[in-house]
Enzyme design. Structure first.
Site, PDB file in Angstrom:
ATOM      1  N   HIS A 117      33.304  35.705  48.917  1.00 26.09           N
ATOM      2  CA  HIS A 117      34.796  35.466  48.566  1.00 26.09           C
ATOM      3  C   HIS A 117      34.726  34.632  47.309  1.00 26.09           C
ATOM      4  O   HIS A 117      35.554  34.632  46.191  1.00 26.09           O
ATOM      5  CB  HIS A 117      35.635  34.913  49.654  1.00 26.09           C
ATOM      6  CG  HIS A 117      35.424  35.666  50.855  1.00 26.09           C
ATOM      7  ND1 HIS A 117      35.554  35.193  52.105  1.00 26.09           N
ATOM      8  CD2 HIS A 117      34.967  37.186  50.933  1.00 26.09           C
ATOM      9  CE1 HIS A 117      35.530  36.343  53.022  1.00 26.09           C
ATOM     10  NE2 HIS A 117      35.433  37.456  52.183  1.00 26.09           N
TER      11      HIS A 117
ATOM     12  N   HIS B 164      40.855  43.288  51.369  1.00 26.07           N
ATOM     13  CA  HIS B 164      39.854  42.640  51.491  1.00 26.07           C
ATOM     14  C   HIS B 164      38.471  43.117  51.072  1.00 26.07           C
ATOM     15  O   HIS B 164      37.588  42.494  50.495  1.00 26.07           O
ATOM     16  CB  HIS B 164      39.760  42.126  52.898  1.00 26.07           C
ATOM     17  CG  HIS B 164      38.602  40.949  53.426  1.00 26.07           C
ATOM     18  ND1 HIS B 164      38.981  39.702  52.785  1.00 26.07           N
ATOM     19  CD2 HIS B 164      37.515  41.151  53.331  1.00 26.07           C
ATOM     20  CE1 HIS B 164      37.749  38.983  52.758  1.00 26.07           C
ATOM     21  NE2 HIS B 164      36.664  39.949  53.175  1.00 26.07           N
TER      22      HIS B 164
ATOM     23  N   ASP C 294      35.688  41.708  48.322  1.00 27.15           N
ATOM     24  CA  ASP C 294      34.283  41.446  48.631  1.00 27.15           C
ATOM     25  C   ASP C 294      33.263  42.240  47.771  1.00 27.15           C
ATOM     26  O   ASP C 294      32.258  41.798  47.156  1.00 27.15           O
ATOM     27  CB  ASP C 294      33.777  42.257  50.109  1.00 27.15           C
ATOM     28  CG  ASP C 294      34.199  41.303  51.312  1.00 27.15           C
ATOM     29  OD1 ASP C 294      34.277  40.134  51.248  1.00 27.15           O
ATOM     30  OD2 ASP C 294      34.106  42.132  52.406  1.00 27.15           O
TER      31      ASP C 294
ATOM     32  N   HIS D 298      28.574  45.247  51.842  1.00 22.16           N
ATOM     33  CA  HIS D 298      27.636  44.477  51.056  1.00 22.16           C
ATOM     34  C   HIS D 298      26.285  45.109  50.708  1.00 22.16           C
ATOM     35  O   HIS D 298      26.019  44.863  49.411  1.00 22.16           O
ATOM     36  CB  HIS D 298      27.525  43.018  51.713  1.00 22.16           C
ATOM     37  CG  HIS D 298      28.887  42.241  51.991  1.00 22.16           C
ATOM     38  ND1 HIS D 298      29.514  41.882  50.641  1.00 22.16           N
ATOM     39  CD2 HIS D 298      29.355  41.676  52.774  1.00 22.16           C
ATOM     40  CE1 HIS D 298      30.526  41.051  50.971  1.00 22.16           C
ATOM     41  NE2 HIS D 298      30.625  41.118  52.474  1.00 22.16           N
TER      42      HIS D 298
HETATM   43 ZN   LIG Z   1      34.929  39.340  52.968  1.00 23.44          ZN
END
Ligand SMILES: [Zn+2]
Length: 278
Positions: free
Chosen positions: A75, A231, A235, A258
């Site tokens: 973030h 969100h 990321d 991720h």
């Molecule tokens: Zn996040």
């Protein structure tokens, strides 16, 4: 090309690490090095350079070195990317960036208040020239040339409060501040015991995440009807900051996370025939 930047004055964040559950103080200090450097004052001021080769993905993006680690970078990295802060010292007394309210907005507000100072050094821009696709099980990222930096993100969850959400956005400072930075992280109550058994989400709470039970959102209201997909874009922007460049290209992510974001970063760094510096 645009100039690299740093902050005009020091900023302090104090808060809890969402995974470690520990209180941490993070001081942002202006720097003209042109790099992002972490300094762990609890580990004899050991310094770590932000390096894509040393990033691991495990529910968050983590910088892992022999001397220590820094986790939950994403973030904060998204904010540095979008506000044009490429040169900074981050001094902290623990192993995790504070989660604040689960979004990136408190970081945006504090850095804008401190002010941003342009540096002499120019920032490079990666322009995607040829399409490519990265896949991992049922997740996929495809990247195609574009005249702009754009992210399209599609998520699909078997949960009535999320289901399928898709958003396509031109990624620039204004859109980031208004449309993406306020979107909070989220988690499912049913996953908490397994995460905590792995030493994760120890600091997660109703104050720093949208929490969902089997059917609904426990701590509404949402900030956007599609806050979840926003969100995920936050990321992704954070992980793309590891390229250390502006980006011209369209990144389309489907059920990614991720680990796949990082694979896209490594693909770009390892395959220069797909892009050029502009
Ligand atoms: Zn996040």
């Amino acid at each position: 090309m645009i100039q690299k930047g740093t902050i005009k004055k020091e900023v302090l964040f104090s808060g809890i690490g969402v995974h470690s559950g520990k209180q941490v103080e993070l001081w942002l200090k202006p720097s003209s090095s042109g790099e992002i450097i972490f300094r762990r004052i609890d580990l004899d001021n050991s310094e770590f350079h932000l390096d894509p080769k040393k990033i691991e993905a495990k529910n968050c993006s983590i910088l892992v070195t022999k001397k220590g680690r820094i986790q939950t970078l994403e973030h904060f990295m998204a904010v540095l990317f979008m506000l044009g802060v490429d040169s900074l010292i981050l001094e902290l007394n623990g192993e995790e960036i504070p989660i604040v309210d689960g979004s990136a907005f408190p970081f945006v507000e504090a850095i804008l208040k401190a002010g941003i100072k342009p540096l002499q050094e120019k920032k490079k821009s990666i322009k995607i020239l040829k399409p490519f696709i990265i896949q991992e099980e049922d997740a996929l990222i495809s990247v195609v040339p574009d005249s702009d930096f754009r992210i399209t993100y599609l998520i699909e969850y078997d949960h009535p409060a999320i289901e399928s959400q898709e958003l396509s956005l031109s990624i620039n400072k204004e859109n980031f501040i208004k449309q993406i930075a306020p979107a909070r992280t989220f988690g499912f109550l049913k996953d908490v015991p397994a995460l905590r058994a792995q030493g994760l989400a120890l600091g997660g709470s109703l104050e720093n995440a949208i929490v969902l039970d089997e059917r609904s959102i426990i701590n509404g209201p949402l900030r956007f009807p599609d806050e979840f997909v926003r969100h995920k874009i936050l990321d992704f922007i954070g992980d793309l900051f590891l390229l250390n460049s502006s980006i011209i290209g369209h990144f389309k992510a489907h059920r990614a996370g991720h680990s796949l974001h990082l694979k896209a970063v490594h693909f770009i760094l390892d395959n220069p025939e797909y892009w050029t510096y502009e």
